[in-house]
Motif scaffolding. Sequence first.
Motif, PDB file in Angstrom:
ATOM      1  N   TYR A  18       0.908  -1.205  -0.104  1.00  0.00           N
ATOM      2  CA  TYR A  18      -0.019   0.076  -0.079  1.00  0.00           C
ATOM      3  C   TYR A  18       1.088   1.056  -0.029  1.00  0.00           C
ATOM      4  CZ  TYR A  18       0.919  -0.082   4.998  1.00  0.00           C
ATOM      5  OH  TYR A  18       1.382   0.152   6.091  1.00  0.00           O
ATOM      6  N   PRO A  19       0.504   2.430  -0.647  1.00  0.00           N
ATOM      7  CA  PRO A  19       1.139   3.759  -0.559  1.00  0.00           C
ATOM      8  C   PRO A  19       1.287   4.214   0.805  1.00  0.00           C
ATOM      9  CG  PRO A  19      -1.071   3.970  -1.438  1.00  0.00           C
ATOM     10  CD  PRO A  19      -0.881   2.341  -1.175  1.00  0.00           C
ATOM     11  N   ALA A  20       2.448   4.958   0.890  1.00  0.00           N
ATOM     12  CA  ALA A  20       2.562   5.710   2.329  1.00  0.00           C
ATOM     13  C   ALA A  20       1.514   6.599   2.721  1.00  0.00           C
ATOM     14  CB  ALA A  20       4.064   6.484   2.110  1.00  0.00           C
ATOM     15  N   GLU A  21       0.817   7.294   1.845  1.00  0.00           N
ATOM     16  CA  GLU A  21      -0.359   8.035   2.374  1.00  0.00           C
ATOM     17  C   GLU A  21      -1.328   7.203   3.092  1.00  0.00           C
ATOM     18  OE1 GLU A  21       1.499   9.601  -1.442  1.00  0.00           O
ATOM     19  OE2 GLU A  21       0.823   7.736  -0.875  1.00  0.00           O
ATOM     20  N   CYS A  22      -1.350   6.143   2.931  1.00  0.00           N
ATOM     21  CA  CYS A  22      -2.389   4.880   3.843  1.00  0.00           C
ATOM     22  C   CYS A  22      -1.886   4.829   4.959  1.00  0.00           C
ATOM     23  CB  CYS A  22      -2.833   4.151   2.890  1.00  0.00           C
ATOM     24  SG  CYS A  22      -3.908   4.595   1.375  1.00  0.00           S
ATOM     25  N   LYS A  23      -0.690   5.064   5.468  1.00  0.00           N
ATOM     26  CA  LYS A  23       0.202   4.403   6.525  1.00  0.00           C
ATOM     27  C   LYS A  23      -0.709   4.822   7.828  1.00  0.00           C
ATOM     28  CE  LYS A  23       4.871   3.696   8.375  1.00  0.00           C
ATOM     29  NZ  LYS A  23       6.123   3.871   7.851  1.00  0.00           N
ATOM     30  N   ALA A  24      -1.225   5.954   8.173  1.00  0.00           N
ATOM     31  CA  ALA A  24      -2.010   6.360   9.392  1.00  0.00           C
ATOM     32  C   ALA A  24      -3.060   5.568   9.394  1.00  0.00           C
ATOM     33  CB  ALA A  24      -2.288   7.777   9.230  1.00  0.00           C
ATOM     34  N   LEU A  25      -3.734   5.463   8.447  1.00  0.00           N
ATOM     35  CA  LEU A  25      -5.257   4.539   8.345  1.00  0.00           C
ATOM     36  C   LEU A  25      -4.761   3.003   8.616  1.00  0.00           C
ATOM     37  CD1 LEU A  25      -6.957   6.288   5.463  1.00  0.00           C
ATOM     38  CD2 LEU A  25      -7.578   6.378   7.799  1.00  0.00           C
ATOM     39  N   ARG A  26      -3.683   2.659   8.000  1.00  0.00           N
ATOM     40  CA  ARG A  26      -3.343   1.096   8.578  1.00  0.00           C
ATOM     41  C   ARG A  26      -2.901   1.128   9.880  1.00  0.00           C
ATOM     42  NH1 ARG A  26      -3.569  -3.995   6.460  1.00  0.00           N
ATOM     43  NH2 ARG A  26      -2.048  -5.122   7.540  1.00  0.00           N
ATOM     44  N   ALA A  27      -2.427   1.978  10.544  1.00  0.00           N
ATOM     45  CA  ALA A  27      -1.920   1.974  11.979  1.00  0.00           C
ATOM     46  C   ALA A  27      -3.368   2.012  12.759  1.00  0.00           C
ATOM     47  CB  ALA A  27      -1.239   3.134  12.470  1.00  0.00           C
ATOM     48  N   GLN A  28      -4.080   2.628  12.434  1.00  0.00           N
ATOM     49  CA  GLN A  28      -5.710   2.696  13.085  1.00  0.00           C
ATOM     50  C   GLN A  28      -6.063   1.316  12.773  1.00  0.00           C
ATOM     51  OE1 GLN A  28      -7.822   6.005  11.557  1.00  0.00           O
ATOM     52  NE2 GLN A  28      -6.932   7.265  12.852  1.00  0.00           N
ATOM     53  N   PHE A  29      -6.076   0.727  11.682  1.00  0.00           N
ATOM     54  CA  PHE A  29      -6.751  -0.476  11.387  1.00  0.00           C
ATOM     55  C   PHE A  29      -6.169  -1.564  12.364  1.00  0.00           C
ATOM     56  CE2 PHE A  29      -6.782  -4.012   8.032  1.00  0.00           C
ATOM     57  CZ  PHE A  29      -7.997  -4.678   8.583  1.00  0.00           C
ATOM     58  N   VAL A  30      -5.018  -1.518  12.261  1.00  0.00           N
ATOM     59  CA  VAL A  30      -4.077  -2.494  13.131  1.00  0.00           C
ATOM     60  C   VAL A  30      -4.510  -2.511  14.690  1.00  0.00           C
ATOM     61  CG1 VAL A  30      -2.003  -3.522  13.865  1.00  0.00           C
ATOM     62  CG2 VAL A  30      -2.510  -3.081  11.440  1.00  0.00           C
ATOM     63  N   ASN A  31      -4.648  -1.393  15.197  1.00  0.00           N
ATOM     64  CA  ASN A  31      -4.944  -1.057  16.577  1.00  0.00           C
ATOM     65  C   ASN A  31      -6.537  -1.259  16.884  1.00  0.00           C
ATOM     66  OD1 ASN A  31      -2.360  -0.130  17.213  1.00  0.00           O
ATOM     67  ND2 ASN A  31      -2.681   1.927  16.667  1.00  0.00           N
ATOM     68  N   HIS A  32      -7.267  -1.184  15.996  1.00  0.00           N
ATOM     69  CA  HIS A  32      -8.505  -1.338  16.428  1.00  0.00           C
ATOM     70  C   HIS A  32      -9.337  -2.855  16.170  1.00  0.00           C
ATOM     71  CE1 HIS A  32      -9.365   3.194  16.043  1.00  0.00           C
ATOM     72  NE2 HIS A  32      -9.791   2.776  16.977  1.00  0.00           N
ATOM     73  N   CYS A  33      -8.406  -3.743  15.554  1.00  0.00           N
ATOM     74  CA  CYS A  33      -8.862  -5.004  15.042  1.00  0.00           C
ATOM     75  C   CYS A  33      -7.760  -6.205  15.573  1.00  0.00           C
ATOM     76  CB  CYS A  33      -8.973  -5.254  13.639  1.00  0.00           C
ATOM     77  SG  CYS A  33     -10.077  -3.913  12.744  1.00  0.00           S
ATOM     78  N   ARG A  34      -8.261  -7.283  15.909  1.00  0.00           N
ATOM     79  CA  ARG A  34      -7.347  -8.284  16.357  1.00  0.00           C
ATOM     80  C   ARG A  34      -6.544  -8.805  14.931  1.00  0.00           C
ATOM     81  NH1 ARG A  34     -10.195 -13.250  19.131  1.00  0.00           N
ATOM     82  NH2 ARG A  34     -10.407 -12.218  21.193  1.00  0.00           N
ATOM     83  N   ALA A  35      -5.346  -9.122  15.449  1.00  0.00           N
ATOM     84  CA  ALA A  35      -4.383  -9.508  14.440  1.00  0.00           C
ATOM     85  C   ALA A  35      -5.032 -10.557  13.440  1.00  0.00           C
ATOM     86  CB  ALA A  35      -2.963 -10.061  14.935  1.00  0.00           C
ATOM     87  N   SER A  36      -5.630 -11.446  14.036  1.00  0.00           N
ATOM     88  CA  SER A  36      -5.923 -12.569  13.075  1.00  0.00           C
ATOM     89  C   SER A  36      -7.271 -11.795  11.967  1.00  0.00           C
ATOM     90  CB  SER A  36      -6.695 -13.790  13.717  1.00  0.00           C
ATOM     91  OG  SER A  36      -7.672 -13.264  14.564  1.00  0.00           O
ATOM     92  N   TRP A  37      -7.975 -10.994  12.434  1.00  0.00           N
ATOM     93  CA  TRP A  37      -8.975 -10.153  11.649  1.00  0.00           C
ATOM     94  C   TRP A  37      -8.136  -9.447  10.507  1.00  0.00           C
ATOM     95  CZ3 TRP A  37     -13.601  -7.928  14.887  1.00  0.00           C
ATOM     96  CH2 TRP A  37     -14.254  -9.037  15.702  1.00  0.00           C
TER      97      TRP A  37
END
Length: 101
Positions: free
Chosen positions: A56-75
């Motif tokens: 994914y592009p660097a512009e989506c890095k912050a949203l990726r971090a939120q996604f990883v923080n809000h969801c279980r790793a398996s999800w």
Amino acid sequence: MAALEAYASRNADEVHTDVLLKARQACYKSRDAFYDCLEKESNKKPTEIASVGLLYPAECKALRAQFVNHCRASWVKHFDRLYCKNKRVTRLLDDGGETRR
């Protein structure tokens, strides 16, 4: 059997908030925001690596971090696999039925 009862008595008051409704909704919301960013920034070169080979592009890095923080790793892994699978199927269907050799 005694081990199961001991485990149940120790963890009787423990609540797994990540499977409750509000936590699931937060996970889904952050997931959708991240994948929307991927679609919006699809013309940019992907430089970041996620799970299961998703780039994914660097512009989506912050949203990726939120996604990883809000969801279980398996999800997160499951949603990444599902996204990659759907993109692959779409790409194959858009080839116009031509077979690749």
